[in-house]
Design an enzyme around this catalytic site. Structure first.
Site, PDB file in Angstrom:
ATOM      1  N   GLY A   1       5.885 -10.676  35.795  1.00 25.82           N
ATOM      2  CA  GLY A   1       6.039  -9.592  36.758  1.00 25.82           C
ATOM      3  C   GLY A   1       7.239  -8.687  36.525  1.00 25.82           C
ATOM      4  CG  LEU A   2      10.634  -9.774  34.074  1.00 26.64           C
ATOM      5  CD1 LEU A   2      11.439 -10.098  32.813  1.00 26.64           C
ATOM      6  CD2 LEU A   2      11.575  -9.744  35.281  1.00 26.64           C
TER       7      LEU A   2
ATOM      8  CE1 TYR B   1       3.373   1.029  31.136  1.00 23.92           C
ATOM      9  CE2 TYR B   1       2.078   1.518  29.171  1.00 23.92           C
ATOM     10  CZ  TYR B   1       3.252   1.071  29.756  1.00 23.92           C
ATOM     11  OH  TYR B   1       4.296   0.651  28.969  1.00 23.92           O
TER      12      TYR B   1
ATOM     13  CG  PHE C   1       7.988  11.027  26.059  1.00 28.64           C
ATOM     14  CD1 PHE C   1       8.120  10.160  27.147  1.00 28.64           C
ATOM     15  CD2 PHE C   1       6.809  11.787  25.953  1.00 28.64           C
ATOM     16  CE1 PHE C   1       7.125  10.076  28.107  1.00 28.64           C
ATOM     17  CE2 PHE C   1       5.820  11.707  26.910  1.00 28.64           C
ATOM     18  CZ  PHE C   1       5.967  10.853  27.985  1.00 28.64           C
TER      19      PHE C   1
HETATM   20  C1  LIG Z   1       3.550  -4.554  28.062  1.00 31.03           C
HETATM   21  C2  LIG Z   1       4.707  -5.373  28.602  1.00 31.03           C
HETATM   22  C3  LIG Z   1       5.903  -4.473  28.845  1.00 31.03           C
HETATM   23  C4  LIG Z   1       4.253  -6.040  29.923  1.00 31.03           C
HETATM   24  O1  LIG Z   1       5.351  -6.657  30.548  1.00 31.03           O
HETATM   25  P1  LIG Z   1       5.162  -7.920  31.512  1.00 31.03           P
HETATM   26  O2  LIG Z   1       6.472  -8.155  32.197  1.00 31.03           O
HETATM   27  O3  LIG Z   1       4.588  -9.030  30.757  1.00 31.03           O
HETATM   28  O4  LIG Z   1       4.103  -7.378  32.552  1.00 31.03           O
HETATM   29  P2  LIG Z   1       3.840  -8.002  34.008  1.00 31.03           P
HETATM   30  O5  LIG Z   1       4.124  -9.476  34.012  1.00 31.03           O
HETATM   31  O6  LIG Z   1       4.552  -7.187  35.024  1.00 31.03           O
HETATM   32  O7  LIG Z   1       2.285  -7.762  34.087  1.00 31.03           O
HETATM   33  C5  LIG Z   1       1.667  -7.056  35.104  1.00 31.03           C
HETATM   34  C6  LIG Z   1       0.191  -7.143  34.915  1.00 31.03           C
HETATM   35  O8  LIG Z   1      -0.184  -6.425  33.732  1.00 31.03           O
HETATM   36  C7  LIG Z   1      -0.913  -7.273  32.856  1.00 31.03           C
HETATM   37  N1  LIG Z   1      -0.509  -6.919  31.497  1.00 31.03           N
HETATM   38  C8  LIG Z   1       0.736  -6.865  31.014  1.00 31.03           C
HETATM   39  N2  LIG Z   1       0.714  -6.493  29.732  1.00 31.03           N
HETATM   40  C9  LIG Z   1      -0.571  -6.343  29.390  1.00 31.03           C
HETATM   41  C10 LIG Z   1      -1.222  -5.992  28.183  1.00 31.03           C
HETATM   42  N3  LIG Z   1      -0.529  -5.755  27.055  1.00 31.03           N
HETATM   43  N4  LIG Z   1      -2.574  -5.911  28.193  1.00 31.03           N
HETATM   44  C11 LIG Z   1      -3.270  -6.165  29.332  1.00 31.03           C
HETATM   45  N5  LIG Z   1      -2.690  -6.508  30.510  1.00 31.03           N
HETATM   46  C12 LIG Z   1      -1.357  -6.605  30.519  1.00 31.03           C
HETATM   47  C13 LIG Z   1      -0.476  -8.684  33.231  1.00 31.03           C
HETATM   48  O9  LIG Z   1      -1.445  -9.622  32.868  1.00 31.03           O
HETATM   49  C14 LIG Z   1      -0.342  -8.562  34.726  1.00 31.03           C
HETATM   50  O10 LIG Z   1      -1.613  -8.603  35.317  1.00 31.03           O
HETATM   51  P3  LIG Z   1      -1.849  -9.300  36.756  1.00 31.03           P
HETATM   52  O11 LIG Z   1      -0.896  -8.637  37.698  1.00 31.03           O
HETATM   53  O12 LIG Z   1      -3.294  -8.994  37.033  1.00 31.03           O
HETATM   54  O13 LIG Z   1      -1.574 -10.735  36.541  1.00 31.03           O
HETATM   55  C15 LIG Z   1       5.111  -6.483  27.613  1.00 31.03           C
HETATM   56  O14 LIG Z   1       3.995  -7.284  27.351  1.00 31.03           O
HETATM   57  C16 LIG Z   1       5.662  -5.978  26.298  1.00 31.03           C
HETATM   58  O15 LIG Z   1       6.856  -5.751  26.182  1.00 31.03           O
HETATM   59  N6  LIG Z   1       4.781  -5.799  25.303  1.00 31.03           N
HETATM   60  C17 LIG Z   1       5.211  -5.344  23.967  1.00 31.03           C
HETATM   61  C18 LIG Z   1       5.856  -3.959  23.984  1.00 31.03           C
HETATM   62  C19 LIG Z   1       4.965  -2.931  24.643  1.00 31.03           C
HETATM   63  O16 LIG Z   1       3.781  -2.860  24.408  1.00 31.03           O
HETATM   64  N7  LIG Z   1       5.596  -2.092  25.462  1.00 31.03           N
HETATM   65  C20 LIG Z   1       4.901  -1.022  26.128  1.00 31.03           C
HETATM   66  C21 LIG Z   1       5.215   0.256  25.398  1.00 31.03           C
HETATM   67  S1  LIG Z   1       4.338   1.614  26.047  1.00 31.03           S
END
Ligand SMILES: CC(C)(COP(=O)(O)OP(=O)(O)OC[C@H]1O[C@@H](n2cnc3c(N)ncnc32)[C@H](O)[C@@H]1OP(=O)(O)O)[C@@H](O)C(=O)NCCC(=O)NCCS
Length: 441
Positions: free
Chosen positions: A117-118, A148, A441
């Site tokens: 949930g971060l 998103y 960006f």
């Molecule tokens: C994408 C990212 C930032 C998500 O952070 P996180 O702290 O794990 O996300 P959360 O725990 O707040 O997840 C919130 C919800 O989104 C979902 N979610 C998170 N990342 C996801 C992904 N890559 N694909 C699908 N669903 C995803 C989670 O399952 C969760 O769903 P729920 O509420 O139904 O259980 C992290 O996985 C990450 O750093 N990934 C690699 C870098 C990246 O892709 N950054 C984004 C750049 S645009």
């Protein structure tokens, strides 16, 4: 590493966490603290799977010129395990008005801390603050499609890359690549980086008002692009710049490219990579594309990220010489103030539409009456019954002109509450060319 006195944002503790879960480590503002910032950069590298860095010069390079006032990090046992930054941006709406956007970037959570949930805490806090600040929309470039939508974002300006086989394009070999080959009266010349640094920003300001989806470029962007500022670990080749000026000598287009030299069986087969190509008129864009594609030794042109309706193919006598190499959702937009957003753009014709907007975070939903015209629009909450019902993400694509109401309806993303409302929406919202965001960006 982070000191013991975090700059805690009071409102962060109000951000939602999962029911019954530990609220987790603190979110801290990192902008004013060198140690926090160093850890924050390291956190970004970890989250984006980059090798460990940490060279102080590299860190200070990265930070110089960046607005860090809304940079946040989550710290756990001395490490930055989640990063997030937002900054002020302007996004062009159809018709040429620029709306205030909360641009989101540097989103990472380390693999050790994912799915707790971060991101949800960081994002919801940022969007609420942006809404209170009065921003019209939020924007981001999504790494993955499925992240998103849950926060109310929707795909709003896709990107297309093409590769052009110039030998197949069918250009007349007697042509020189000059604008007169196309019957245009302007001219093309090389410009050095100092000249581009000087005239580029003003040219871009004119360009971006003409293209829905375009965003502003700040001084730091131009410093980096023209090599005034170069990061210590940046070994990318320096681009050459071509300027298109109209018959009065006014700059109307700028194309920047690098060339990878390749010879195959004694024949030149150079690859020209377009780093940026902007024009304030279709003539300027066509003249520059024609010049780049008619260059001796250049066998292939890689266009970089273009809008889906880019005119590049129109200069090729044989349009099949252009092959789409990638096409994907690129810019995502999240409505923050629905009425302001719908008021900001122009419409094809006069008309009214009542839209019911569903917002997963409760920031910008409600029922709105849009009274539209080619000159502008009024929009305010209403009690009238809805013509269309849709969520914020679908609205984003419709608003910017990425997607028609017909397609959204066919995909089951939009409910037609009044007969004929989908066609009416398309008549009002239609744009000639789909949006294009030229910059990452
Ligand atoms: C994408 C990212 C930032 C998500 O952070 P996180 O702290 O794990 O996300 P959360 O725990 O707040 O997840 C919130 C919800 O989104 C979902 N979610 C998170 N990342 C996801 C992904 N890559 N694909 C699908 N669903 C995803 C989670 O399952 C969760 O769903 P729920 O509420 O139904 O259980 C992290 O996985 C990450 O750093 N990934 C690699 C870098 C990246 O892709 N950054 C984004 C750049 S645009």
């Amino acid at each position: 590493m982070p000191p013991d006195t975090p700059v805690q944002q009071p409102s962060v503790s109000a951000a939602p966490t999962r029911p019954g879960s530990d609220p987790g480590p603190d979110i801290r503002a990192v902008g004013d603290d060198a140690d926090l910032l160093t850890a924050w950069i390291a956190g970004i590298r970890t989250g984006f799977n980059a090798p460990p860095g940490g060279d102080p010069k590299e860190v200070s390079d990265r930070l110089a010129g960046m607005d860090l006032s809304r940079a946040r990090g989550v710290f756990d046992e001395g490490r930055c395990v989640a990063t997030f930054r937002s900054f002020d941006q302007e996004l062009t709406a159809p018709g040429g008005n620029a709306v205030r956007a909360d641009a989101v970037t540097a989103v990472t959570v380390s693999s050790t801390h994912r799915r707790r949930g971060l991101l949800t805490r960081l994002m919801t806090e940022d969007l609420r603050t942006a809404r209170e600040r009065g921003d019209t929309v939020a924007t981001l470039i999504a790494a993955e499609y499925r992240i998103y939508g849950r926060y109310g974002f929707g795909p709003a300006a896709s990107a297309t890359t093409l590769e052009i086989d110039t030998a197949r394009a069918g250009f007349d070999p007697r042509h020189t690549g000059r604008p007169e080959d196309l019957g245009l009266s302007g001219s093309i010349r090389f410009a050095d980086p100092r000249e581009v640094r000087k005239i580029g920003p003003e040219l871009h300001e004119r360009f971006r008002r003409l293209h829905p989806g375009a965003i502003d470029r700040d001084d730091f962007w131009w410093d980096r692009f023209t090599g005034v500022v170069r990061w210590s670990d940046d070994d990318s080749p320096t681009p050459r710049h071509l300027l298109y000026t109209d018959a009065e000598g006014v700059p109307q287009g700028l194309a920047s490219h690098t060339i990878d030299e390749t010879w195959t069986h004694g024949r030149p087969d150079n690859l020209l990579n377009v780093r940026s190509l902007i024009g304030t008129s279709p003539q300027a864009e066509r003249a520059l594309w024609h010049h780049l594609c008619s260059n001796d030794w250049v066998g292939r042109v890689s266009t970089g990220k273009r809008g889906p309706d880019d005119p590049v193919r129109s200069v090729l006598p044989d349009r099949r010489a252009a092959r789409i190499t990638n096409h994907w959702d690129f810019l995502w937009v999240r409505p923050l103030d629905t009425a302001a957003m719908l008021r900001s753009r122009s419409y094809r014709t006069d008309g009214e539409l009542v839209v019911e907007v569903r917002d997963p975070l409760g920031l910008s939903g409600g029922r709105f009456l849009l009274t539209a015209s080619p000159e502008g629009a009024e929009c305010a909450p209403t009690d009238r019954s809805a013509d269309l019902a849709l969520d914020t993400g679908t609205l984003a694509g419709l608003w910017l002109g990425e997607r028609s109401a017909t397609l959204a309806h066919a995909a089951g993303e939009l409910d037609e509450e009044a007969p004929g409302a989908v066609v009416r929406a398309d008549l009002l919202l239609g744009t000639g060319r789909r949006p294009w965001c030229a910059d990452v960006f």
